[in-house]
Design a protein around this motif. Structure first.
Motif, PDB file in Angstrom:
ATOM      1  N   LEU A  97      -1.035 -16.152  -4.030  1.00 28.17           N
ATOM      2  CA  LEU A  97      -1.458 -15.666  -2.721  1.00 28.17           C
ATOM      3  C   LEU A  97      -0.666 -14.428  -2.333  1.00 28.17           C
ATOM      4  O   LEU A  97      -1.173 -13.548  -1.625  1.00 28.17           O
ATOM      5  CB  LEU A  97      -1.274 -16.762  -1.667  1.00 28.17           C
ATOM      6  CG  LEU A  97      -2.077 -18.054  -1.899  1.00 28.17           C
ATOM      7  CD1 LEU A  97      -1.730 -19.088  -0.832  1.00 28.17           C
ATOM      8  CD2 LEU A  97      -3.574 -17.766  -1.903  1.00 28.17           C
ATOM      9  N   LEU A  98       0.578 -14.352  -2.777  1.00 27.50           N
ATOM     10  CA  LEU A  98       1.434 -13.178  -2.553  1.00 27.50           C
ATOM     11  C   LEU A  98       2.488 -13.156  -3.637  1.00 27.50           C
ATOM     12  O   LEU A  98       3.043 -14.209  -3.976  1.00 27.50           O
ATOM     13  CB  LEU A  98       2.094 -13.229  -1.172  1.00 27.50           C
ATOM     14  CG  LEU A  98       2.948 -12.019  -0.758  1.00 27.50           C
ATOM     15  CD1 LEU A  98       2.876 -11.809   0.744  1.00 27.50           C
ATOM     16  CD2 LEU A  98       4.411 -12.187  -1.168  1.00 27.50           C
ATOM     17  N   SER A  99       2.753 -11.998  -4.219  1.00 26.80           N
ATOM     18  CA  SER A  99       3.792 -11.881  -5.234  1.00 26.80           C
ATOM     19  C   SER A  99       4.464 -10.521  -5.108  1.00 26.80           C
ATOM     20  O   SER A  99       3.794  -9.486  -5.168  1.00 26.80           O
ATOM     21  CB  SER A  99       3.199 -12.043  -6.641  1.00 26.80           C
ATOM     22  OG  SER A  99       4.209 -11.919  -7.623  1.00 26.80           O
ATOM     23  N   VAL A 100       5.778 -10.535  -4.898  1.00 28.10           N
ATOM     24  CA  VAL A 100       6.576  -9.308  -4.894  1.00 28.10           C
ATOM     25  C   VAL A 100       7.288  -9.260  -6.235  1.00 28.10           C
ATOM     26  O   VAL A 100       8.346  -9.852  -6.428  1.00 28.10           O
ATOM     27  CB  VAL A 100       7.574  -9.300  -3.719  1.00 28.10           C
ATOM     28  CG1 VAL A 100       8.376  -7.998  -3.721  1.00 28.10           C
ATOM     29  CG2 VAL A 100       6.849  -9.481  -2.401  1.00 28.10           C
ATOM     30  N   ASN A 101       6.655  -8.605  -7.194  1.00 27.92           N
ATOM     31  CA  ASN A 101       7.112  -8.606  -8.577  1.00 27.92           C
ATOM     32  C   ASN A 101       7.723  -7.243  -8.902  1.00 27.92           C
ATOM     33  O   ASN A 101       6.995  -6.267  -9.077  1.00 27.92           O
ATOM     34  CB  ASN A 101       5.930  -8.914  -9.505  1.00 27.92           C
ATOM     35  CG  ASN A 101       6.318  -9.031 -10.962  1.00 27.92           C
ATOM     36  OD1 ASN A 101       7.351  -8.543 -11.391  1.00 27.92           O
ATOM     37  ND2 ASN A 101       5.468  -9.678 -11.738  1.00 27.92           N
TER      38      ASN A 101
END
Length: 285
Positions: free
Chosen positions: A134-138
């Protein structure tokens, strides 16, 4: 002692028979013990790699009480640094739930416990097609290509890290040496490396090991040397795809006595598979 350099052999465990335990222990269905070996090929200098011991604890918990689940969280305290050789693992079930099991694990040699870990077993994220987070800060994908850039040397004969990083006997490690140097702007290090096992595909346990793969971030403040890990917590976010694992290591603060170190491990598809944070001691210099 085995001469095998394969990661899967280093993770091999032998379940101890009921006859090896006392009568009281034999009747304890919430306890399972194993024997194994701390493999000399999976060491940093003379000491067994912390990530390898973390993976062994996770393997023992999964084997004893996994019920098809994987180690989604591993929190380990390192009590002392054992040498390669025979070792034992004791597991005890603390919770059996519908979605989560919790297991205590001790790893030791002789009459001393070297690692005490708490393992949470569950189902990692389904990273199949159409199941994006749903959200990823990669931070890794923008900085690192799926495969090592041409010319990036593996740790091996002639490499400046070969005499210390013996893990390279069993896996292909390609650190970007330029990211180990202190930053000219005084900012935190962002150490980059590509890792994969030799002759095997990366699995959950290998991904957990990669969460402790980097050289200490204290190199960025000109503090080389042994930086013993005191506590390490790892999260398994997904099962790794075949191919290279990309690893970035950084820190929030390096104190005079203690420092933290964070790893993010990304697989060949660009998905985060492991995150770790550890507390360690600053080398004396």
């Amino acid at each position: 002692m085995t001469d095998s350099t394969r990661f899967s052999d280093a993770m091999r465990l032998t379940r101890l028979d009921v006859g090896d335990a006392s009568p009281a222990d034999a009747a304890d269905t919430d306890r399972v013990d194993f024997a194994g070996e701390l493999n000399a090929h999976w060491t940093i200098g003379p000491k067994v790699h912390g990530g390898a011991m973390l993976a062994l604890c996770a393997n023992a918990a999964r084997t004893a009480f996994g019920d098809g689940r994987e180690p989604v969280a591993v929190s380990a305290n390192f009590l002392w640094a054992p040498d390669p050789g025979p070792m034992w693992l004791r597991t005890r079930l603390r919770k059996r739930g519908r979605r989560v099991n919790v297991v205590d694990v001790e790893l030791g040699q002789g009459d001393r416990t070297a690692v005490h870990a708490a393992i949470t077993l569950g189902a990692p994220e389904d990273t199949s097609a159409g199941r994006a987070p749903l959200l990823s800060v990669n931070p890794v994908v923008a900085l690192m290509t799926p495969e090592p850039p041409p010319g990036l040397e593996p740790i091996g004969p002639g490499h400046p890290m070969a005499d210390i990083v013996h893990l390279a006997h069993g896996c292909d490690i390609r650190p970007a040496l330029t990211t180990l140097a202190p930053r000219s702007d005084g900012g935190p290090p962002v150490i980059e490396m590509w890792v994969r096992p030799k002759d095997e595909r990366p699995d959950v346990l290998f991904a957990l090991l990669c969460g402790d793969a980097s050289a200490p971030v204290t190199l960025a403040v000109n503090r080389p040397g042994w930086a013993p890990t005191v506590q390490l917590t790892a999260y398994l976010r997904g099962v790794p795809a075949d191919g290279w694992l990309r690893v970035i290591c950084t820190t929030t603060e390096i104190g005079q006595d203690w420092f933290d170190e964070d790893h993010t491990v990304v697989d060949s598809r660009g998905r985060i598979v492991v995150q770790t944070r550890q507390l360690a001691m600053v080398p004396t210099g």
